[in-house]
Design an enzyme around this catalytic site. Structure first.
Site, mmCIF file in Angstrom:
data_model
loop_
_atom_site.group_PDB
_atom_site.id
_atom_site.type_symbol
_atom_site.label_atom_id
_atom_site.label_comp_id
_atom_site.label_asym_id
_atom_site.label_seq_id
_atom_site.Cartn_x
_atom_site.Cartn_y
_atom_site.Cartn_z
ATOM 1 N N ASP A 124 22.720 -2.889 36.796
ATOM 2 C CA ASP A 124 23.378 -2.274 35.643
ATOM 3 C C ASP A 124 24.885 -2.166 35.876
ATOM 4 O O ASP A 124 25.492 -1.116 35.633
ATOM 5 C CB ASP A 124 22.753 -0.910 35.339
ATOM 6 C CG ASP A 124 23.033 -0.439 33.916
ATOM 7 O OD1 ASP A 124 23.449 -1.267 33.071
ATOM 8 O OD2 ASP A 124 22.847 0.758 33.637
ATOM 9 N N VAL B 215 25.528 14.578 33.927
ATOM 10 C CA VAL B 215 26.223 14.761 35.195
ATOM 11 C C VAL B 215 27.243 15.898 35.063
ATOM 12 O O VAL B 215 27.980 15.968 34.084
ATOM 13 C CB VAL B 215 26.925 13.452 35.639
ATOM 14 C CG1 VAL B 215 27.623 13.643 36.979
ATOM 15 C CG2 VAL B 215 25.907 12.312 35.744
ATOM 16 N N GLY C 260 29.545 13.777 32.361
ATOM 17 C CA GLY C 260 28.973 12.526 31.862
ATOM 18 C C GLY C 260 27.605 12.764 31.250
ATOM 19 O O GLY C 260 26.886 13.689 31.635
ATOM 20 N N LYS D 271 23.927 15.232 39.349
ATOM 21 C CA LYS D 271 23.277 14.418 38.320
ATOM 22 C C LYS D 271 21.888 14.974 38.054
ATOM 23 O O LYS D 271 21.013 14.934 38.920
ATOM 24 C CB LYS D 271 23.211 12.960 38.800
ATOM 25 C CG LYS D 271 22.524 12.011 37.826
ATOM 26 C CD LYS D 271 22.680 10.554 38.283
ATOM 27 C CE LYS D 271 21.945 9.602 37.365
ATOM 28 N NZ LYS D 271 22.231 8.184 37.678
HETATM 29 P P1 ADP Z 1 23.258 7.562 33.948
HETATM 30 O O1 ADP Z 1 22.061 7.054 34.670
HETATM 31 O O2 ADP Z 1 22.934 8.657 33.009
HETATM 32 O O3 ADP Z 1 24.102 6.471 33.345
HETATM 33 P P2 ADP Z 1 25.381 7.820 35.969
HETATM 34 O O4 ADP Z 1 25.022 7.972 37.401
HETATM 35 O O5 ADP Z 1 25.887 6.494 35.535
HETATM 36 O O6 ADP Z 1 24.134 8.306 35.071
HETATM 37 O O7 ADP Z 1 26.456 8.930 35.589
HETATM 38 C C1 ADP Z 1 26.912 9.084 34.262
HETATM 39 C C2 ADP Z 1 28.411 9.307 34.239
HETATM 40 O O8 ADP Z 1 28.767 10.475 34.997
HETATM 41 C C3 ADP Z 1 29.219 8.181 34.870
HETATM 42 O O9 ADP Z 1 29.489 7.151 33.954
HETATM 43 C C4 ADP Z 1 30.480 8.907 35.303
HETATM 44 O O10 ADP Z 1 31.364 9.063 34.209
HETATM 45 C C5 ADP Z 1 29.971 10.276 35.702
HETATM 46 N N1 ADP Z 1 29.704 10.310 37.167
HETATM 47 C C6 ADP Z 1 28.549 9.984 37.779
HETATM 48 N N2 ADP Z 1 28.640 10.128 39.117
HETATM 49 C C7 ADP Z 1 29.893 10.552 39.356
HETATM 50 C C8 ADP Z 1 30.624 10.885 40.569
HETATM 51 N N3 ADP Z 1 30.046 10.824 41.771
HETATM 52 N N4 ADP Z 1 31.911 11.266 40.457
HETATM 53 C C9 ADP Z 1 32.501 11.350 39.242
HETATM 54 N N5 ADP Z 1 31.880 11.061 38.082
HETATM 55 C C10 ADP Z 1 30.583 10.671 38.118
HETATM 56 MG MG MG Z 2 25.280 5.032 34.175
#
Ligand code: ADP
Ligand code: MG
Length: 386
Positions: free
Chosen positions: A172, A37, A30, A85
């Site tokens: 969010d 991520v 991600g 992350k």
């Molecule tokens: P940001 O603050 O950059 O939006 P997020 O925490 O929303 O970060 O993570 C971005 C993306 O990474 C998510 O939309 C998801 O697709 C993927 N992701 C984040 N955490 C997880 C997790 N624990 N398991 C699987 N995918 C994850």
């Molecule tokens: Mg996010």
């Protein structure tokens, strides 16, 4: 391409050497506004034998109450996967500290991704979460069955009930921050990067008393800023001081009280966003609201609710709603008609319960909006088949 990703992974492991002792990074999953991520194998976890305690994160199907970070290993297969992350160094230290502190407070629900650990080297911070397999919203929002819609909303509302019971608003709520697995009918809320405690809001309210007093005299600033003679919908330059209110979030998902810059906001803002997601399922349209600025976003909502209801809601919130834009009629559009309009070739007929819940999630004012706990008792959610 792939080379870039391996380079990035190498860069990250060089930056935080202890990371590669514990995790084997597999690839990028991600890329958000504030972070990248990666998926990784938890090496330490693999070394656990049957008698050791292990992390729980994978017991979506058991219904076990999660109490604390560790428990006896279960009989079920575990994935040993984590999501790492990497928070961009450009994020403010307070923002990063806030996200980690809130994640730490939100352990104990199987609908909220628990923090495994967080590491820091200089100004680079990484947060480690269990990896949750999930389906991409864009692949299923057009064809999710009614029952699966009930299950999706049930998981999301469970996550909200939990964090709201701890006084935390996520701020969010949107599909990319809710990892849903259709096969297991289970979803997990992630990304508390914008989350806020309600009592911090109380404090903010006292700090901004001056701004609040100003509200009544500048009540209609948002809608007066429309140029009534010029092109409809194009705000005129407004030089008055901006109202101080947290408007963090994602366009299309912001509640009316956020768009109207009400200083004191509550967990009800998340319920509105959950309602917008439900609206996406029913209309098969994503994103549902398109506008890039708050004033236009209010107009999109006004087209649905009608001028009279918008005026009434604005008064309740201590604002004035003024518009002469022709697309905003006195009376709004019923959600039933809206859904029909977006599905001309027919839609599996939604039960009346669905519309009733939708209306309650998308109540214009936070005081009249349903809570997560109440919504979980709503027939549309409560009567979902197992
Ligand atoms: P940001 O603050 O950059 O939006 P997020 O925490 O929303 O970060 O993570 C971005 C993306 O990474 C998510 O939309 C998801 O697709 C993927 N992701 C984040 N955490 C997880 C997790 N624990 N398991 C699987 N995918 C994850
Ligand atoms: Mg996010």
């Amino acid at each position: 391409g792939d080379d870039n990703i391996s380079e990035e992974i190498e860069e990250l492991t060089n930056l935080i050497p202890s990371l590669s002792d514990q995790y084997k990074l597999l690839g990028k999953i991600g890329e958000g506004t504030f972070s990248t991520v990666y998926k990784a194998i938890d090496l330490q976890h693999e070394r656990y034998d049957n008698n050791s305690w292990e992390m729980i994160y994978d017991d979506a199907m058991t219904g076990d109450e999660v109490s604390g970070r560790f428990r006896r290993p279960g009989r079920r297969r575990r994935s040993h996967m984590v999501a790492i992350k990497k928070i961009y160094v450009t994020s403010s230290p307070t923002r990063i500290a806030n996200e980690i502190a809130i994640l730490n407070d939100l352990r104990g629900s199987r609908f909220v991704a628990p923090l495994v650990t967080a590491m820091r080297k200089d100004d680079q911070v990484v947060v480690v979460l269990p990896y949750f397999p999930n389906d991409d919203f864009r692949t299923f929002y057009t064809n999710l069955s009614i029952d699966d819609t009930r299950w999706y909303m049930a998981s999301l509302l469970e996550a909200l009930r939990f964090s709201h019971s701890r006084g935390i608003m996520h701020r969010d709520i949107k599909p990319s921050n809710f990892l849903y697995d259709i096969g297991r009918r289970h979803g997990v809320l992630v990304d508390f990067g914008l989350a806020e405690r309600e009592d911090d809001q109380e404090a903010a309210k006292h700090r901004s008393r001056h701004a609040l007093q100003m509200d009544s005299s500048t009540a209609a600033r948002i809608f007066r800023s429309f140029d009534m003679r010029g092109r409809p919908g194009i705000p005129r330059k407004d030089t008055r001081p901006a109202l101080r209110a947290n408007r963090a979030g994602t366009r299309g998902f912001r509640a009316p009280e956020v768009l109207l810059k009400i200083a004191k906001q509550s967990v009800a803002i998340d319920i509105w966003s959950a309602g917008v997601i439900m609206l996406c399922f029913l209309t098969r349209r994503f994103p549902f609201f398109q506008s890039t600025d708050d004033t236009e976003a209010l107009l999109e909502i006004a087209v649905l609710y009608g001028r009279l209801e918008m005026e009434r809601a604005a008064v309740t919130l201590g604002r004035t709603f003024l518009t002469n834009i022709p697309t905003v009629k006195d009376r709004g559009i019923r959600f039933e008609s809206l859904v029909k309009a977006y599905n001309p070739e027919g839609y599996p007929v939604m039960p009346p319960d669905a519309y009733d819940l939708l209306r309650k999630l998308l109540a214009l004012t936070p005081e009249t909006r349903i809570t997560a706990a109440e919504a979980l008792e709503h027939p549309f959610i409560k009567n979902r088949p197992v």
